[in-house]
Design a protein around this motif. Structure first.
Motif, PDB file in Angstrom:
ATOM      1  N   GLN A  80       0.188 -90.589 -32.845  1.00 33.91           N
ATOM      2  CA  GLN A  80      -0.633 -91.709 -32.392  1.00 33.91           C
ATOM      3  C   GLN A  80      -0.494 -91.841 -30.885  1.00 33.91           C
ATOM      4  OE1 GLN A  80       0.282 -96.083 -32.972  1.00 33.91           O
ATOM      5  NE2 GLN A  80      -1.475 -95.914 -34.348  1.00 33.91           N
ATOM      6  N   ARG A  97     -10.252 -93.030 -33.218  1.00 34.55           N
ATOM      7  CA  ARG A  97      -9.565 -94.320 -33.054  1.00 34.55           C
ATOM      8  C   ARG A  97      -8.676 -94.561 -34.258  1.00 34.55           C
ATOM      9  NH1 ARG A  97     -14.465 -95.167 -31.031  1.00 34.55           N
ATOM     10  NH2 ARG A  97     -14.608 -96.093 -28.942  1.00 34.55           N
ATOM     11  N   VAL A 138      -6.133 -97.350 -36.471  1.00 36.07           N
ATOM     12  CA  VAL A 138      -6.103 -98.766 -36.808  1.00 36.07           C
ATOM     13  C   VAL A 138      -5.355 -99.523 -35.716  1.00 36.07           C
ATOM     14  CG1 VAL A 138      -5.190-100.465 -38.441  1.00 36.07           C
ATOM     15  CG2 VAL A 138      -6.131 -98.307 -39.268  1.00 36.07           C
ATOM     16  N   GLY A 139      -5.950-100.555 -35.204  1.00 34.72           N
ATOM     17  CA  GLY A 139      -5.288-101.307 -34.142  1.00 34.72           C
ATOM     18  C   GLY A 139      -5.985-102.629 -33.940  1.00 34.72           C
ATOM     19  N   CYS A 140      -5.247-103.613 -33.436  1.00 31.03           N
ATOM     20  CA  CYS A 140      -5.842-104.939 -33.317  1.00 31.03           C
ATOM     21  C   CYS A 140      -6.463-105.151 -31.943  1.00 31.03           C
ATOM     22  CB  CYS A 140      -4.815-106.016 -33.642  1.00 31.03           C
ATOM     23  SG  CYS A 140      -3.500-106.164 -32.455  1.00 31.03           S
ATOM     24  N   ARG A 141      -6.412-104.146 -31.084  1.00 30.77           N
ATOM     25  CA  ARG A 141      -7.060-104.273 -29.784  1.00 30.77           C
ATOM     26  C   ARG A 141      -7.931-103.036 -29.576  1.00 30.77           C
ATOM     27  NH1 ARG A 141      -2.527-104.869 -25.628  1.00 30.77           N
ATOM     28  NH2 ARG A 141      -4.299-105.140 -24.246  1.00 30.77           N
ATOM     29  N   ALA A 142      -9.040-103.247 -28.877  1.00 31.69           N
ATOM     30  CA  ALA A 142     -10.057-102.204 -28.792  1.00 31.69           C
ATOM     31  C   ALA A 142      -9.559-100.952 -28.075  1.00 31.69           C
ATOM     32  CB  ALA A 142     -11.296-102.754 -28.073  1.00 31.69           C
ATOM     33  N   ASP A 143      -9.678 -99.838 -28.750  1.00 27.09           N
ATOM     34  CA  ASP A 143      -9.538 -98.516 -28.126  1.00 27.09           C
ATOM     35  C   ASP A 143      -8.161 -98.202 -27.544  1.00 27.09           C
ATOM     36  OD1 ASP A 143     -12.213 -98.220 -28.701  1.00 27.09           O
ATOM     37  OD2 ASP A 143     -12.880 -98.814 -26.695  1.00 27.09           O
ATOM     38  N   LEU A 144      -7.140 -98.912 -27.977  1.00 20.97           N
ATOM     39  CA  LEU A 144      -5.817 -98.618 -27.434  1.00 20.97           C
ATOM     40  C   LEU A 144      -5.068 -97.565 -28.251  1.00 20.97           C
ATOM     41  CD1 LEU A 144      -4.236-101.986 -26.246  1.00 20.97           C
ATOM     42  CD2 LEU A 144      -4.967-100.074 -24.849  1.00 20.97           C
ATOM     43  N   LEU A 145      -5.375 -97.461 -29.537  1.00 23.93           N
ATOM     44  CA  LEU A 145      -4.638 -96.543 -30.406  1.00 23.93           C
ATOM     45  C   LEU A 145      -5.557 -95.414 -30.871  1.00 23.93           C
ATOM     46  CD1 LEU A 145      -2.708 -99.111 -32.673  1.00 23.93           C
ATOM     47  CD2 LEU A 145      -2.065 -98.191 -30.454  1.00 23.93           C
ATOM     48  N   ARG A 185      -5.678 -91.502 -32.955  1.00 25.13           N
ATOM     49  CA  ARG A 185      -4.944 -90.685 -33.905  1.00 25.13           C
ATOM     50  C   ARG A 185      -5.293 -89.213 -33.753  1.00 25.13           C
ATOM     51  NH1 ARG A 185      -3.333 -91.281 -40.129  1.00 25.13           N
ATOM     52  NH2 ARG A 185      -2.852 -89.106 -40.458  1.00 25.13           N
ATOM     53  N   ARG A 204      -0.788 -94.133 -27.934  1.00 28.73           N
ATOM     54  CA  ARG A 204      -0.734 -95.586 -27.779  1.00 28.73           C
ATOM     55  C   ARG A 204      -0.862 -95.873 -26.296  1.00 28.73           C
ATOM     56  NH1 ARG A 204       3.844 -98.190 -31.502  1.00 28.73           N
ATOM     57  NH2 ARG A 204       2.448 -97.502 -33.136  1.00 28.73           N
ATOM     58  N   LEU A 205      -2.061 -96.202 -25.886  1.00 26.71           N
ATOM     59  CA  LEU A 205      -2.271 -96.442 -24.463  1.00 26.71           C
ATOM     60  C   LEU A 205      -1.490 -97.680 -24.025  1.00 26.71           C
ATOM     61  CD1 LEU A 205      -6.124 -95.839 -24.050  1.00 26.71           C
ATOM     62  CD2 LEU A 205      -4.246 -94.234 -23.690  1.00 26.71           C
ATOM     63  N   ASP A 206      -1.092 -97.675 -22.768  1.00 28.20           N
ATOM     64  CA  ASP A 206      -0.359 -98.814 -22.230  1.00 28.20           C
ATOM     65  C   ASP A 206      -1.169-100.095 -22.433  1.00 28.20           C
ATOM     66  OD1 ASP A 206       1.854 -99.861 -20.400  1.00 28.20           O
ATOM     67  OD2 ASP A 206       0.019-100.578 -19.429  1.00 28.20           O
ATOM     68  N   ALA A 207      -0.459-101.164 -22.759  1.00 27.54           N
ATOM     69  CA  ALA A 207      -1.111-102.418 -23.143  1.00 27.54           C
ATOM     70  C   ALA A 207      -2.060-102.958 -22.075  1.00 27.54           C
ATOM     71  CB  ALA A 207      -0.044-103.469 -23.455  1.00 27.54           C
TER      72      ALA A 207
END
Lengths: 230, 419, 112
Positions: free
Chosen positions: C74, C9, C11-18, C20, C76-79
């Motif tokens: 990175q 995982r 660094v990201g402000c939403r769970a499991d979206l980003l 590395r 970056r899963l779709d929002a």
């Protein structure tokens, strides 16, 4: 999901030293993750906590999903989470980890576990050997500190309060501290909601009955629960 | 349409403020936005809090949309409603379907920022029955008024369904009202220029300026996607009307100062906490992002480098021309700014400027020092809630605001030191 | 142009979206980006201003951000990716990128 996938799921929680999924009735180890050496064998832990869960069921009736039991051992905090009628998850956190954060992680992990939970007699990683629990530190499982951590996810209609020492108000605020989102700001939020000064909230034994009621209402509001049985 | 909106942008480069159609715009993430709204509700209760927030949005949005339709020359109601929905999405607030006539109607919302952000952050952990999208609600009322050339405050809006309680979507009802007219006041570029002192340089400007330039160039191309969602640097953000934050905080402060004075200290402390969290999560998230690594390079962990990066980010996000007056690693940070988006509002609009709520500049001082000294940046940083909570619980930093532009001083100045 | 083993995982402000991962040899990033862009990913214009390249999987909306000078990637899963699906979708995309990385090591004839 395989054991490596389970390990990958929980590995990112850095203060987590170990995590096991256990079949509740038999104590069989279903999934396991360990970071470095443990002072106790996973099998022993599995067997002991399954016994603990059975004891709890005997005492308080059927064990609700999401029940938590917290054990504080030297250097490690062990939290047992019942996630279904047939499965328990045991988390070993570094002792420095706050309970609030630990519970947040637990919630996140458990949300992703559904597909991995054992049904009764599911295949296990390995069978549990017939060994007795070591007296130390597992012996504490037999006589845990009477500090069952509050359990429910905040979406439940009621939440359980700690039952150990300190004033009721103190326990209420401890509970808030352990469960609120943005827990470090929780007391400020109570102060703002109730209009009670922060200095008073930091000495909860000084709260009057009316102020205690205000604080209780505020805690309910912050946690999103309808009532806190006192 | 997007090009039309772009033409309404104005960058006040000497003070690092951004205006869209004459209203100041700042970039904030969903953590900050949710915490902000929550603090308003903590102060007044969910029902009154929501009313005040909706009212703040109504005022800010009316001024903004009135300016926008005038600036781009949208004359018919259809054009104006379409423009309002487009700009709402472009700013990352989600999608609004404004099916409203002169007397009102129903507005359907998709991926509305607050409801969506709340569900993402707290869904499954907390329950909530009060709708979350006060900003979209006030915006809908204002859009109706502007579309049909109605007096500000002649329409009211209420969010009837919101996804936070499990509803499938969000809907907002707009209708007529006999309530008092609203005064859609807000900061405008001309009065900001007149009231702000000349800009001044701080330390390390030669390093800050090119970073700001690169960030601004990138951000100029950032807009909501076809769902009205902006994810810049991997962070869920909005370009937001600064007047919304300022109206809501000032209105709440006015009320609690009279009705609940003992709560004022906590209210101010929570706004400061919002600033700290914003700096830590947003600035920290950007510093740890691949975009930052591409533009500046991977963070080395040098505290000065972190401070420089944060100051550059504050400028690029429209917070004001923050500058470093003094920095002693591990000891002290002094930051100045000839006004911030909060203090300019307090100075120009607030009835009680000296008592303005403030928070972002002061709170960010703590957050920046935490990022500079409390984060292990190598081999890679772990900017997450857990670290933030640990740092917050053992926070060694204290901050003092030594000059306040809002209160009549010539600049904003804060000093962060060890406790 | 292989990917390193590490996948975690970000660094990201939403769970499991980003998420590395990294190229083994960062100097090969521009070539890797070019290769991946021919393998079903579309290139998102404008991002190179920041020294990164952004590729998008058109079917899912997931993106890959590649730092051109360091080889950091990175995912970056779709929002709007539902929470329960995020970990698996990120893993699948990583596996796909790894396979592409291995494929790029082979000669064009072998790759065919």
């Amino acid at each position: 999901m395989t054991n490596p996938e389970f390990a990958a799921l929980v590995r990112t929680i850095e203060p987590l030293r170990a995590c096991f999924i256990i079949e509740a009735s038999s104590g069989a180890l279903h999934r396991e993750f360990r970071r470095g050496a443990l002072t106790v064998e996973p099998d022993v832990v599995a067997r002991a906590v399954a016994g603990l869960a059975r004891a709890q069921t005997d005492i308080v009736g059927s064990s609700e999903p999401a029940t938590l039991t917290t054990l504080e051992w030297p250097g490690v905090t062990v939290i047992v989470r019942s996630v279904s009628a047939s499965a328990l998850v045991v988390f070993f956190f570094d002792a420095e980890m706050s309970l609030g954060l630990a519970r947040m992680h637990i919630t996140n992990v458990v949300d992703q576990l559904d597909a991995q939970l054992p049904v009764a007699h599911a295949p296990t990683v390995r069978a549990i050997p017939a060994v007795s629990p070591r007296r130390d530190p597992v012996a504490k499982v037999d006589a845990p500190e009477p500090e069952p951590a509050p359990a429910a996810k905040s979406t439940r209609a009621t939440a359980e309060l700690p039952v150990v020492g300190g004033s009721r108000a103190g326990k209420l605020l401890e509970y808030l501290d352990g469960n609120a989102p943005d827990t470090h700001a929780a007391l400020l939020r109570v102060s703002l909601q109730t209009g009670l000064p922060l200095s008073l909230l930091k000495t909860p034994e000084r709260l009057s009955g009316e102020e205690f009621d205000q604080v209780t209402a505020s805690v309910r509001r912050i946690l999103g629960v309808e009532q806190l049985p006192l | 349409m997007a090009n039309t909106i772009d033409s309404a942008r104005l960058h006040l480069s000497e003070h690092q403020f951004d205006f869209l159609a004459g209203s100041p715009v700042v970039v904030h993430c969903h953590h900050f936005n949710l915490f902000w709204d929550q603090t308003m509700d903590d102060a007044l209760g969910e029902e009154v809090g929501r009313r005040i927030r909706t009212h703040a949005s109504h005022k800010a949005s009316y001024k903004f949309l009135r300016g926008l339709v005038d600036e781009v020359g949208a004359t018919s109601p259809v054009e104006r409603l379409r423009l309002a929905a487009t700009v709402f999405s472009a700013m990352g607030h989600g999608k609004l379907h404004l099916a409203v006539g002169r007397s009102g109607g129903l507005v359907r919302g998709e991926q509305l920022h607050y409801g969506f952000g709340w569900s993402e952050k707290y869904g499954g952990r907390l329950s909530r029955s009060e709708p979350a999208d006060a900003f979209a609600t006030g915006f809908s009322a204002a859009a109706t008024e502007v579309a049909y050339n109605l007096d500000p405050g002649s329409r009211r809006a209420t969010e009837e369904r919101c996804i936070v309680d499990g509803s499938a979507g969000c809907s907002i009802r707009v209708s007529g009202t006999d309530a008092e007219p609203i005064l859609p006041l807000g900061v405008d570029p001309q009065s900001a220029k007149e009231v702000l002192p000349p800009p001044f340089d701080g330390l390390h400007e030669d390093q800050i300026a090119p970073i700001v330039s690169g960030l601004r160039e990138f951000l100029s191309g950032v807009a909501g996607d076809d769902r009205g969602v902006i994810e810049a640097f991997g962070v869920l953000v909005t370009a937001h009307l600064a007047d919304y934050y300022n109206h809501s905080a000032n209105d709440v402060l006015d009320i609690i100062a009279k009705d609940k004075p003992a709560g004022v200290q906590a209210f101010r402390a929570l706004l400061l906490e919002a600033g700290t969290a914003c700096a830590f999560h947003t600035f920290g998230g950007v510093l740890a992002s691949p975009e930052w690594e591409g533009l500046v390079g991977p963070p080395t962990g040098d505290p000065l480098e972190v401070v420089i990066g944060c100051v550059a980010l504050a400028r690029a996000l429209g917070f004001g021309r923050w500058a470093i007056e003094e920095f002693a690693p591990d000891e002290r940070l002094v930051m100045t700014s000839p006004g911030t988006y909060e203090s300019v509002f307090s100075r120009l609009i607030s009835a009680n400027a000296a008592e303005g709520p403030g928070g972002i500049f002061v709170g960010a001082g703590i957050g920046i020092m935490q990022l500079a000294h409390g984060v292990g940046w190598k081999p890679r940083a772990n900017i997450d809630s857990e670290l933030y909570l640990n740092l917050a619980r053992n926070n060694p930093w204290t901050v003092t605001q030594e000059s306040s532009f809002a209160a009549g001083d010539v600049l904003d100045r804060i000093v962060v030191t060890r406790r | 142009m292989k990917l390193a083993e590490g996948f975690a995982r970000d660094v990201g402000c939403r769970a499991d979206l980003l998420w590395r991962c990294d190229l083994v040899d960062g100097a090969q990033t521009p070539a890797w980006v070019e290769f991946v862009a021919t393998a079903g990913f579309s290139s998102v214009p404008g991002s190179s201003r920041l020294g990164v390249a952004v590729l998008e999987d058109p079917s899912s909306g997931h993106r890959i951000v590649a730092v051109l000078r360091t080889g950091r990637l990175q995912i970056r899963l779709d929002a709007m990716t539902p929470k329960p699906a995020r970990v698996q979708q990120a893993r699948e995309l990583f596996d796909r990128l790894r396979a592409l990385g291995s494929q790029s090591e082979r000669s064009p004839a072998e790759a065919r």
